[in-house]
Write a protein that holds these residues in place. Structure first.
Motif, mmCIF file in Angstrom:
data_model
loop_
_atom_site.group_PDB
_atom_site.id
_atom_site.type_symbol
_atom_site.label_atom_id
_atom_site.label_comp_id
_atom_site.label_asym_id
_atom_site.label_seq_id
_atom_site.Cartn_x
_atom_site.Cartn_y
_atom_site.Cartn_z
ATOM 1 N N HIS A 67 -7.731 22.038 -7.763
ATOM 2 C CA HIS A 67 -7.132 21.369 -6.606
ATOM 3 C C HIS A 67 -5.844 22.071 -6.158
ATOM 4 C CE1 HIS A 67 -5.108 18.169 -4.320
ATOM 5 N NE2 HIS A 67 -4.120 18.232 -5.192
ATOM 6 N N LEU A 68 -4.969 22.413 -7.105
ATOM 7 C CA LEU A 68 -3.698 23.069 -6.772
ATOM 8 C C LEU A 68 -3.929 24.469 -6.215
ATOM 9 C CD1 LEU A 68 -1.632 21.964 -9.907
ATOM 10 C CD2 LEU A 68 -1.507 21.009 -7.607
ATOM 11 N N LEU A 69 -4.896 25.199 -6.790
ATOM 12 C CA LEU A 69 -5.222 26.532 -6.274
ATOM 13 C C LEU A 69 -5.739 26.456 -4.845
ATOM 14 C CD1 LEU A 69 -6.985 28.327 -9.280
ATOM 15 C CD2 LEU A 69 -4.756 28.875 -8.304
ATOM 16 N N ASN A 70 -6.594 25.488 -4.574
ATOM 17 C CA ASN A 70 -7.184 25.349 -3.240
ATOM 18 C C ASN A 70 -6.112 25.147 -2.182
ATOM 19 O OD1 ASN A 70 -10.173 23.495 -4.298
ATOM 20 N ND2 ASN A 70 -9.658 25.656 -4.428
ATOM 21 N N HIS A 71 -5.129 24.314 -2.447
ATOM 22 C CA HIS A 71 -4.069 24.057 -1.472
ATOM 23 C C HIS A 71 -3.181 25.270 -1.244
ATOM 24 C CE1 HIS A 71 -5.146 19.795 -1.749
ATOM 25 N NE2 HIS A 71 -4.451 19.641 -0.633
ATOM 26 N N LYS A 115 -18.052 23.005 -5.319
ATOM 27 C CA LYS A 115 -18.634 22.911 -3.980
ATOM 28 C C LYS A 115 -17.631 22.335 -2.986
ATOM 29 C CE LYS A 115 -22.700 21.143 -1.518
ATOM 30 N NZ LYS A 115 -23.949 20.345 -1.655
ATOM 31 N N ASN A 116 -16.830 21.362 -3.420
ATOM 32 C CA ASN A 116 -15.870 20.711 -2.532
ATOM 33 C C ASN A 116 -14.680 21.594 -2.181
ATOM 34 O OD1 ASN A 116 -17.440 18.417 -2.496
ATOM 35 N ND2 ASN A 116 -16.259 17.353 -4.087
ATOM 36 N N GLN A 117 -14.528 22.715 -2.884
ATOM 37 C CA GLN A 117 -13.416 23.624 -2.579
ATOM 38 C C GLN A 117 -13.483 24.122 -1.138
ATOM 39 O OE1 GLN A 117 -12.204 26.419 -6.091
ATOM 40 N NE2 GLN A 117 -14.440 26.330 -6.061
ATOM 41 N N HIS A 118 -14.682 24.379 -0.674
ATOM 42 C CA HIS A 118 -14.844 25.038 0.620
ATOM 43 C C HIS A 118 -14.346 24.162 1.774
ATOM 44 C CE1 HIS A 118 -16.985 28.312 -1.294
ATOM 45 N NE2 HIS A 118 -17.730 27.423 -1.931
ATOM 46 N N THR A 119 -14.319 22.861 1.582
ATOM 47 C CA THR A 119 -13.824 21.967 2.639
ATOM 48 C C THR A 119 -12.372 22.275 2.954
ATOM 49 O OG1 THR A 119 -15.335 20.230 1.905
ATOM 50 C CG2 THR A 119 -13.493 19.569 3.325
ATOM 51 N N HIS A 120 -11.537 22.339 1.918
ATOM 52 C CA HIS A 120 -10.111 22.590 2.142
ATOM 53 C C HIS A 120 -9.856 24.042 2.546
ATOM 54 C CE1 HIS A 120 -5.890 21.531 1.825
ATOM 55 N NE2 HIS A 120 -5.698 22.723 1.276
ATOM 56 N N ILE A 121 -10.588 24.976 1.953
ATOM 57 C CA ILE A 121 -10.403 26.390 2.298
ATOM 58 C C ILE A 121 -10.733 26.621 3.775
ATOM 59 C CG2 ILE A 121 -11.278 28.710 1.886
ATOM 60 C CD1 ILE A 121 -9.407 27.704 -0.292
ATOM 61 N N THR A 122 -11.818 26.002 4.247
ATOM 62 C CA THR A 122 -12.207 26.125 5.660
ATOM 63 C C THR A 122 -11.143 25.521 6.560
ATOM 64 O OG1 THR A 122 -14.540 26.006 5.023
ATOM 65 C CG2 THR A 122 -14.008 25.596 7.338
ATOM 66 N N LEU A 123 -10.567 24.402 6.129
ATOM 67 C CA LEU A 123 -9.514 23.745 6.923
ATOM 68 C C LEU A 123 -8.300 24.650 7.067
ATOM 69 C CD1 LEU A 123 -8.519 21.155 8.343
ATOM 70 C CD2 LEU A 123 -7.660 20.390 6.117
ATOM 71 N N LEU A 124 -7.907 25.330 5.993
ATOM 72 C CA LEU A 124 -6.769 26.242 6.054
ATOM 73 C C LEU A 124 -7.041 27.392 7.026
ATOM 74 C CD1 LEU A 124 -5.643 26.591 2.308
ATOM 75 C CD2 LEU A 124 -4.484 25.339 4.119
ATOM 76 N N LYS A 125 -8.243 27.938 6.985
ATOM 77 C CA LYS A 125 -8.575 29.060 7.863
ATOM 78 C C LYS A 125 -8.588 28.632 9.328
ATOM 79 C CE LYS A 125 -11.357 31.723 4.551
ATOM 80 N NZ LYS A 125 -12.704 32.251 4.225
ATOM 81 N N HIS A 126 -9.203 27.487 9.614
ATOM 82 C CA HIS A 126 -9.311 27.027 11.008
ATOM 83 C C HIS A 126 -7.958 26.640 11.591
ATOM 84 C CE1 HIS A 126 -13.895 25.997 10.599
ATOM 85 N NE2 HIS A 126 -13.640 27.299 10.628
ATOM 86 N N SER A 127 -7.025 26.229 10.735
ATOM 87 C CA SER A 127 -5.696 25.848 11.229
ATOM 88 C C SER A 127 -4.735 27.036 11.262
ATOM 89 C CB SER A 127 -5.112 24.729 10.361
ATOM 90 O OG SER A 127 -5.005 25.151 9.004
ATOM 91 N N GLY A 128 -5.245 28.244 10.999
ATOM 92 C CA GLY A 128 -4.418 29.447 11.087
ATOM 93 C C GLY A 128 -3.454 29.622 9.933
ATOM 94 N N ARG A 129 -3.742 28.988 8.808
ATOM 95 C CA ARG A 129 -2.822 29.074 7.667
ATOM 96 C C ARG A 129 -3.324 30.061 6.611
ATOM 97 N NH1 ARG A 129 -1.873 22.884 6.113
ATOM 98 N NH2 ARG A 129 -0.613 23.834 4.441
ATOM 99 N N ASP A 130 -4.081 31.042 7.057
ATOM 100 C CA ASP A 130 -4.563 32.075 6.150
ATOM 101 C C ASP A 130 -3.732 33.354 6.249
ATOM 102 O OD1 ASP A 130 -5.412 32.605 8.693
ATOM 103 O OD2 ASP A 130 -7.429 33.232 8.134
ATOM 104 N N SER A 131 -2.516 33.253 6.785
ATOM 105 C CA SER A 131 -1.611 34.405 6.849
ATOM 106 C C SER A 131 -0.592 34.309 5.722
ATOM 107 C CB SER A 131 -0.888 34.441 8.200
ATOM 108 O OG SER A 131 -0.018 33.323 8.326
ATOM 109 N N PHE A 132 0.025 35.446 5.393
ATOM 110 C CA PHE A 132 0.962 35.486 4.282
ATOM 111 C C PHE A 132 2.205 34.629 4.528
ATOM 112 C CE2 PHE A 132 -1.295 39.455 3.089
ATOM 113 C CZ PHE A 132 -1.521 39.168 1.755
ATOM 114 N N ASP A 133 2.568 34.370 5.789
ATOM 115 C CA ASP A 133 3.761 33.575 6.087
ATOM 116 C C ASP A 133 3.722 32.225 5.384
ATOM 117 O OD1 ASP A 133 4.753 35.559 7.640
ATOM 118 O OD2 ASP A 133 4.166 34.670 9.561
ATOM 119 N N HIS A 134 2.566 31.582 5.397
ATOM 120 C CA HIS A 134 2.444 30.241 4.820
ATOM 121 C C HIS A 134 2.534 30.289 3.292
ATOM 122 C CE1 HIS A 134 1.261 28.526 8.720
ATOM 123 N NE2 HIS A 134 0.638 29.683 8.910
ATOM 124 N N LEU A 135 1.982 31.334 2.682
ATOM 125 C CA LEU A 135 2.071 31.467 1.227
ATOM 126 C C LEU A 135 3.476 31.889 0.820
ATOM 127 C CD1 LEU A 135 0.412 31.309 -1.400
ATOM 128 C CD2 LEU A 135 0.003 33.766 -1.182
#
Length: 759
Positions: free
Chosen positions: A589-593, A639-659
């Motif tokens: 859960h923590l890794l996914n976020h 299997k449920n990991q992909h729900t949150h991962i997809t949400l991060l990508k669609h909201s544009g939070r897959d850039s290094f700035d957020h990490l």
């Protein structure tokens, strides 16, 4: 609240202690057959039967949950707390009994259970220490208990060499608990190799030990309190004080400590340190020997005298934890110590070579500290060459080493200030040559590295002029007219044919810590051994600093870089997440976020990230794999990991700035993270519970302050220009305004204080 976990091979002794203690109160039993509930005496046979189905030495578990002093929970709440604790630690379906004791000042319960499941397999205990801390924090918040310390702290007992000077402490918790506390702490702080050494250590705390040996040679030990102030305790057998303090267990500990391959290294180091001190002094007052060794070499020693005032014994308590006597260090050491007198003064040998070396060290430390503090645009050798004695003499008087030399200098015939002034020019010249040589070698090494990088096409076949320029600047270099030099200085220059171009003047200077990390990455890409170029977590963010350079990196090399840096960052966030990780499910859960997820392919597990340009993955180690395999609903969780991962990508939070913002927050650089959150609208990729923890700890207050103050700035563009750059976010706060930034030396990029922490 503090929870302690002990694993056992047998359970009878534990149950005897827990159940038969006077005033013990059974709060409840869980997952126990009704017949056992009616006849509690059968509980011991029941646990023995369950545990006997597995041969593990850790098949039973004994847990104590201890409330802070002065805090209280009634029986029903304490039972509920213990039940939730067992559920979170993975023992929810195991049989366990909860018993309350009142024999200490703090309220506590004992929980006894077995790790052996109905299937015969063991409950997984991977990451049990970190999970234990996370469950503690969770229960403290749920039941309103005072939080325990956030980090593990080691207890350092006061060093008192003479027992009669120490009064007996309050032993209202029981003599056994006092002995256990002292012995456990000393065995962690030191590495005794015999009962003789242990006896010497515990004397300072009014403890004594008695050793027995039976016909078969088995050694037993008992501990007691020495007679002091009219009080003396009976001797208690070691295994009753604590199972790990029994005679056989202590002998195994001694043997382990004595087998260390580092012992010769420690002895050689100590011999060199002692020789240095003896060469430095012309004469030493034996009464001052302990003080001198501590002041000059940080050696903790004890010199004891007989009734005649003659030295009787000399002991070294080394920083490694080992205890040495003179004969172990040097056969002549004891005679050298006895050659000193208690009637002579401690005086330095000012005409000796060692004194001259100490002066040079003192001058060098002063100059290097001054160079780091002033943030000049010169390399070290150039900076030293520009310093006059009059400009730096005040720094000398404040330096601790100069104070020590002044303290033990002869009272007559030597003016240390005048001697330093007379010798400064010669010392300065030696230091300039020394650092000039180092800087030349480093420049040659970086030049060779650039040649290899270009030769192996790490950044493609046809490098543009801008890419070539950034390659040089990313290593802190400049290229002009066929020669390479440092950005900060033109003192050093080497011929290097890289074509007809010059690096652009007045380009942004990159933080020095990231330059070093980038250099390690390049060495890895051209074939260096990964073990010799271990990366830190910050390497994962290098594409933010050197955008143009990394965007041109060859795909295969980019994947290699992302694999190495991902591994470095993963080990760091594992440590950061520990205090919030109650179970394997929380681990995922923590890794996914944070933008990472785990996959399982052909029985192996891999870590993936949403950042970067390649599909770089790293395999998880066997311990982590076993830990995640203990999830009863592993397939659903994965299997449920992909729900949150997809949400991060669609909201544009897959850039290094957020990490990066999340990384700043977890390292508690709140004001720097607040600028990104307020001015740029960055949402840190962190789990809600971690974000809430830091908001309560001070992040919320800082964000409100930054948001409120932004309206007071007259020049908004200037603020954005300084606050948005990664360079400015790394500025030092010491003695300057938060908006003044220094990209080369700051609290985040100066990793010298984090060398052993993986940052």
């Amino acid at each position: 609240m503090i929870a302690r976990i002990l694993y056992r091979k047998n359970v009878q002794g534990v149950l005897n202690y827990v159940l038969d203690k006077p005033h013990a109160s059974v709060l409840g039993m869980c997952n126990i057959p009704k017949q056992i509930l009616q006849y509690p005496k059968l509980l011991k046979q029941h646990f023995h039967f369950l545990g006997s189905r597995h041969e593990s030495n850790k098949r039973f578990v004994h847990i104590t949950l201890n409330l802070p002093h002065g805090e209280f929970l009634d029986d029903s709440k304490f039972f509920k707390l213990a039940e939730i604790y067992m559920q979170e630690m993975g023992y929810g379906e195991q049989p366990f009994v909860i018993v309350r004791h009142d024999d200490t000042k703090h309220e506590h319960v004992h929980i006894v259970s077995t790790r052996v499941k109905e299937s015969g397999k063991l409950v997984d205990n991977s990451h049990d220490f970190s999970r234990n801390l996370a469950v503690q924090k969770y229960l403290e918040q749920m039941f309103g208990i005072t939080p325990s310390p956030e980090s593990k702290c080691s207890q350092n007992l006061p060093v008192i060499r003479v027992p009669k000077e120490r009064s007996l402490p309050d032993d209202s918790l029981g003599v056994r608990f006092y002995m256990q506390d002292i012995l456990n702490t000393l065995c962690q702080q030191y590495k005794p190799r015999s009962f003789k050494e242990l006896k010497h250590l515990i004397q300072a705390y009014h403890l004594a030990l008695s050793i027995t040996q039976n016909k078969s040679g088995r050694v037993g030990v008992s501990y007691g309190i020495e007679k002091v102030l009219g009080y003396k305790s009976r001797f208690i057998q070691g295994y009753k004080v604590h199972p790990n303090l029994s005679g056989p267990k202590m002998e195994r500990l001694f043997q382990k400590n004595a087998r260390s391959k580092l012992l010769p290294t420690h002895r050689q180091r100590l011999k060199k340190q002692l020789d240095t001190v003896f060469k430095l002094f012309k004469s030493i007052d034996l009464k001052e020997l302990e003080t001198i060794l501590m002041e000059f070499q940080k050696l903790d020693t004890s010199l004891e005298f007989n009734k005649m005032g003659q030295p009787k014994s000399f002991t070294i308590y080394d920083k490694s934890g080992y205890i040495f006597n003179p004969s172990e260090i040097d056969g002549q050491l004891w005679s050298r110590i006895r050659s000193f007198s208690s009637n002579s003064n401690s005086v330095l040998e000012v005409n000796g070579s060692q004194f001259q070396l100490e002066l040079i060290k003192c001058v060098e430390e002063v100059l290097l500290n001054r160079h780091a503090r002033m943030h000049t645009g010169f390399v070290v050798s150039e900076f030293i060459a520009r310093q006059t004695f009059s400009a730096i003499q005040n720094d000398f008087w404040e330096h601790p080493k100069f104070a020590l030399l002044s303290k033990y200098c002869p009272k007559e015939g030597l003016d240390l200030h005048k001697q330093l002034n007379d010798q400064y020019a010669g010392i300065q010249n030696k230091l300039v040559q020394k650092h000039h040589k180092r800087e030349t070698q480093l420049l040659e090494s970086k030049s060779r590295l650039i040649s290899k990088v270009i030769e192996q096409c790490v950044f493609g076949l046809n490098l543009t002029t801008d890419t070539r320029g950034e390659l040089f600047q990313s290593l802190g270099l400049a290229y002009e007219n066929g020669s390479v030099r440092y950005l900060d200085s033109s003192v050093h220059s080497l011929s290097l044919d890289m074509g007809n171009f010059n690096t652009r003047p007045n380009e942004m200077k990159f933080p020095s810590a990231f330059i070093r990390e980038h250099e390690k990455v390049l060495r890895l890409l051209v074939g260096a051994n990964p073990k010799s170029e271990s990366l830190y977590a910050r390497s994962y963010f290098l594409p933010m600093f050197f955008k143009q350079l990394y965007s041109q990196m060859a795909k295969e090399d980019r994947k290699t870089f992302e694999t190495y840096s991902l591994h470095a960052y993963w080990k760091t966030i594992e440590r950061m997440n520990q205090s919030f990780e109650k179970s394997p499910k929380d681990y995922v859960h923590l890794l996914n976020h944070q933008g990472f997820h785990v996959s399982e392919i052909d029985g192996d597990m891999y870590l993936h990230a949403i950042y970067g340009e390649t599909d770089a993955t790293i395999p998880l180690d066997q311990k982590t794999k076993a830990y995640l395999n203990s999830l009863p609903d592993k397939n659903i969780v994965f299997k449920n990991q992909h729900t949150h991962i997809t949400l991060l990508k669609h909201s544009g939070r897959d850039s290094f700035d957020h990490l990066w913002t999340a990384y700043l927050i977890q390292n508690e650089y709140y004001k720097k993270a607040a600028y990104l959150i307020v001015f740029k609208g960055i949402r840190p990729n962190l789990a809600p519970e971690i974000m809430e923890f830091h908001m309560q700890k001070g992040l919320k207050k800082v964000i409100l302050e930054v948001a409120q103050n932004q309206n007071n700035y007259k020049n908004r563009k200037l603020i954005l220009a300084s606050a948005y750059t990664i360079d400015s976010l790394l500025g030092s706060q010491k003695g300057r305004n938060e908006l003044e930034f220094n990209p080369f030396k700051d609290e985040l990029t100066d990793y010298s204080k984090f060398n052993k922490q993986g940052l």
